[in-house]
Design an enzyme around this catalytic site. Sequence first.
Site, PDB file in Angstrom:
ATOM      1  N   ASP A   1      36.001  47.659  32.408  1.00 47.25           N
ATOM      2  CA  ASP A   1      35.398  48.622  33.329  1.00 47.25           C
ATOM      3  C   ASP A   1      36.236  49.890  33.461  1.00 47.25           C
ATOM      4  O   ASP A   1      35.696  50.999  33.535  1.00 47.25           O
ATOM      5  CB  ASP A   1      35.220  47.989  34.708  1.00 47.25           C
ATOM      6  CG  ASP A   1      34.071  46.998  34.753  1.00 47.25           C
ATOM      7  OD1 ASP A   1      33.156  47.116  33.928  1.00 47.25           O
ATOM      8  OD2 ASP A   1      34.088  46.109  35.614  1.00 47.25           O
TER       9      ASP A   1
ATOM     10  N   ALA B   1      32.669  47.292  44.001  1.00 50.26           N
ATOM     11  CA  ALA B   1      34.074  47.479  43.634  1.00 50.26           C
ATOM     12  C   ALA B   1      34.927  47.561  44.903  1.00 50.26           C
ATOM     13  O   ALA B   1      34.918  46.653  45.728  1.00 50.26           O
ATOM     14  CB  ALA B   1      34.214  48.720  42.753  1.00 50.26           C
TER      15      ALA B   1
END
Length: 260
Positions: free
Chosen positions: A46, A161
């Site tokens: 990511d 996140a």
Amino acid sequence: MSEFERLALLVSDSDRAQEAAETVFRPLTDWVSMEDADAVVVIGGDGFMLQSLHAMLDEGRILPAYGVNLGTVGFLMNKNRQPDKLLGRIARAKPHTIAPLAMEAVTQDGETHRFCAINEVSLLRETRQTAKIEVSVDDKVRIKELVCDGVLLSTPAGSTAYNLSADGPILPLDSQLLALTPISAFRPRRWKGAILPDRSRVTFRVIESDKRPVSAVADQRELRNIAEVRLEISRENELTLLFDPGHALDERIVSEQFVV
């Protein structure tokens, strides 16, 4: 036939990604440069995907990106399965558009900096003293003094996140919402954050900035000694991520809400 005939390849510096690129991915096709490509294949995790997307934003040439996860979580990536069939998977991939936040940050010395954030923009205290931040939405002051470790504004793509770690809400990808989430708020003690329409303009003004310095972080970019931050969605910088059918980002965001 795929609409993406010319593919560029971006590979993370990790040993695992570099080895896979050399042994599996590079032999698959005649890769082209970013300047000549229709889409880009991103090999890594990511963090490297965010880095690659930001590089495209900086250069003003935004390509659809298909990620192959050779990192850890891989929330923005596809699973590394049947790598020898990568080209066919790209041909069947489903596009998902995400719009980043545009951040205009003014430092204490009066300099203005502009960055984009795909996941979130967070303000964080720089010292042992708590930060004091005024929070405005659409030019109306909503909280005169938020006493906290920090505060963040998250997109739906970034809601799983840092926002989730700070007890913020998970937002469906097509929700057209933003998550405004405090980080360890002391006052007002009962304020847990807000969900805003993504057309909102959010402003953070640092109070007592010389005594209580605050930094601003737009994804992976940090500015210190902040006086004010202005945020809104940047429609002109929309990004396209490509996902395998059944493994798209919107499904992952829904599934994350049932993880125990």
